[in-house]
Design a protein around this motif. Structure first.
Motif: not given
Length: 237
Positions: A31-32, A35, A220, A226-227, A229-230
């Protein structure tokens, strides 16, 4: 662009707290990557209190970004890294009992030992990085032992950042310039966060990679992975 490598040790810590396989370490790593993370870092310790040796073996075949294994080069660690052959190994001077890394290598005192370890990994084609503080002789001797990169231990920067960002980052800029002068690539890690990452990156834009775990996983919990990492990637633009 400086790469973001996500340290997933805390995911394994959460899993181990209850046994079983929830959360699943491999799924979280994938997932990382999905993302936007450009690498995955793990730090297996002999007592396997978070990442287990089998996790390392399970991750290698499925990761599509850079795999970085960090740890103290005891015999079992060396054997594991040579078996798995990640893109990068980061050598840290932790004792098995330490909760987390809290210093860099004395590359002068341990020059012969590190030279042998680095040679072993480079014979396998593994890029080797040595965890160091900001003392310039330690960086210069990291080059002498044959390392490809150094990783700057950034907890002192993070601790001093709130008081004076300029004073906090100054020794790290000097260290980064030294590393560049002796031909070493440059990573950084430990206590980097959304609060302090962008600033150090602006001062040292030639960083190859930052490895971030604890703060990122904590963020997280609030923002979602997701947000989060962004947001970290935004700090590195």
């Amino acid at each position: 662009m400086t790469k973001l490598s996500v340290n997933i040790n805390k995911i394994a810590t959460l899993r181990n707290a209850r046994g079983g396989d929830n959360p699943n370490v491999v799924k979280m790593a994938l997932d990382c990557e999905a993302f936007g993370a450009q690498g995955i870092t793990v730090h297996p310790r002999p007592d396997e209190r978070h990442i287990r040796y089998q996790d390392v073996r399970d991750l290698k075949p499925v990761l599509t970004t850079e795999f970085n294994i960090e740890g103290y080069p005891c015999d079992s660690f060396i054997d594991l890294v040579c078996e798995v052959v990640p893109a990068q190994v980061t050598l840290v001077p932790d004792s098995p009992e330490q909760i987390t890394s809290n210093s860099g290598w004395d590359t002068v005192r341990y020059q012969d030992f590190l030279t042998d370890v680095v040679r072993t990994f480079k014979e396998k084609g593994i890029r080797t990085s040595i965890f160091v503080g900001t003392e310039l002789p330690m960086i210069e001797h990291a080059a002498k032992v044959g390392a490809d990169r150094v990783e700057l231990y950034t907890e002192p920067y993070a601790t001093a950042y709130r008081t004076s960002p300029e004073a906090a980052v100054a020794p790290f800029v000097r260290a980064a310039e030294c590393a560049r002068a002796v031909g070493l690539g440059l990573n950084a890690g430990h206590d980097l966060s959304l609060e302090n990452l962008a600033y150090i990156h602006r001062q040292i834009p030639w960083l190859d990679e930052v490895s971030i775990g604890h703060a990122l996983i904590c963020d997280a919990l609030y923002l979602g992975m997701e947000q989060t990492i962004r947001s970290y990637l935004d700090c590195l633009k």
